[in-house]
Design a protein around this motif. Structure first.
Motif, short mmCIF file in Angstrom:
data_model
loop_
_atom_site.label_atom_id
_atom_site.label_comp_id
_atom_site.label_asym_id
_atom_site.label_seq_id
_atom_site.Cartn_x
_atom_site.Cartn_y
_atom_site.Cartn_z
N LEU A 16 0.87 -1.17 0.00
CA LEU A 16 0.00 0.00 0.00
C LEU A 16 0.90 1.22 0.00
CD1 LEU A 16 -2.76 1.36 0.16
CD2 LEU A 16 -2.66 1.08 2.65
N VAL A 18 1.23 5.27 0.04
CA VAL A 18 0.47 6.43 0.50
C VAL A 18 1.31 7.68 0.21
CG1 VAL A 18 -0.84 7.42 2.41
CG2 VAL A 18 -0.36 4.95 2.37
N ASP A 20 0.75 11.88 -1.33
CA ASP A 20 -0.19 12.90 -1.82
C ASP A 20 0.22 13.51 -3.15
OD1 ASP A 20 1.91 14.10 -0.24
OD2 ASP A 20 0.81 15.99 -0.33
N GLN A 22 0.91 13.37 -6.80
CA GLN A 22 0.53 12.41 -7.84
C GLN A 22 1.73 11.93 -8.66
OE1 GLN A 22 -2.50 13.79 -10.52
NE2 GLN A 22 -2.83 11.78 -11.39
N ARG A 25 3.79 9.63 -6.51
CA ARG A 25 3.03 8.39 -6.32
C ARG A 25 3.16 7.49 -7.55
NH1 ARG A 25 -1.59 10.58 -4.72
NH2 ARG A 25 -2.61 10.53 -6.75
N LEU A 40 -1.12 -0.94 -4.44
CA LEU A 40 -2.35 -0.17 -4.25
C LEU A 40 -1.88 1.21 -3.84
CD1 LEU A 40 -4.44 -2.67 -2.10
CD2 LEU A 40 -4.55 -2.33 -4.56
N VAL A 42 -2.75 5.28 -2.79
CA VAL A 42 -3.74 6.23 -2.31
C VAL A 42 -3.05 7.56 -1.98
CG1 VAL A 42 -5.30 4.45 -1.43
CG2 VAL A 42 -3.57 5.43 0.09
N GLU A 47 -7.31 7.68 3.40
CA GLU A 47 -7.60 6.71 2.34
C GLU A 47 -6.91 5.37 2.64
OE1 GLU A 47 -6.83 8.08 -1.65
OE2 GLU A 47 -7.84 9.99 -1.27
N ALA A 48 -5.70 5.44 3.18
CA ALA A 48 -4.96 4.22 3.51
C ALA A 48 -5.70 3.39 4.56
CB ALA A 48 -3.55 4.57 4.02
N VAL A 51 -8.62 1.65 2.96
CA VAL A 51 -8.19 0.49 2.17
C VAL A 51 -7.85 -0.67 3.10
CG1 VAL A 51 -6.31 -0.39 0.72
CG2 VAL A 51 -7.41 1.78 0.15
N SER A 63 4.69 5.00 3.15
CA SER A 63 3.94 6.24 3.28
C SER A 63 4.83 7.46 3.40
CB SER A 63 3.03 6.18 4.51
OG SER A 63 2.32 7.40 4.68
#
Length: 135
Positions: A16, A18, A20, A22, A25, A40, A42, A47-48, A51, A63
């Motif tokens: 996952l 994480v 912010d 874009q 990411r 995945l 986010v 949001e994490a 999920v 993250s």
């Protein structure tokens, strides 16, 4: 350059991500995909957590720390309460980590700008520690 990662049959470890920003990411998700992970992605800690309520088989959370709504430190505190065995790698270019959040071997911090190698090594370190903790 490293040789391409051989794809093994069966499910890939799921991470996952994480973050912010874009562009960051997308870049980091591409790196992690090249390392053989299913990613995945986010945009923030809230949001994490959503999920993580439904997603199964998350091998590790990666993250950013500085994010709107729920930042990486707040996410780390929430994970320490809800899923302390879940490996977590925190990254930041403008903040350091509070030592209490890094007390567990399943927690790591990587300063930005980070490299693919540094991220891979941090994920390997915390996921290996997580495997030992669950045995």
């Amino acid at each position: 350059p490293r040789p391409p990662v051989a794809k093994t049959p069966g499910p890939q470890p799921r991470l996952l991500l994480v973050e912010d920003d874009q562009l960051v990411r997308r870049s980091v998700a591409r790196w992690l995909g090249a390392e053989g992970y299913e990613v995945l992605a986010v945009a923030d800690g809230a949001e994490a957590l959503a999920v993580l309520e439904s997603a199964t088989e998350i091998a590790c959370v990666v993250s950013d720390i500085s994010m709107p709504r729920l930042d990486g430190e707040q996410l780390a505190h929430a994970l320490n309460k809800r899923r302390p065995e879940l490996p977590l790698v925190l990254v930041s270019g403008n903040r350091s980590m509070s030592p209490d959040l890094l007390a567990s071997p399943t927690r790591a911090f990587v300063p930005k700008p980070l490299t693919q190698l540094e991220l891979r090594q941090a994920i390997a370190r915390v996921t290996h520690a997580g495997l030992r903790a669950t045995r």
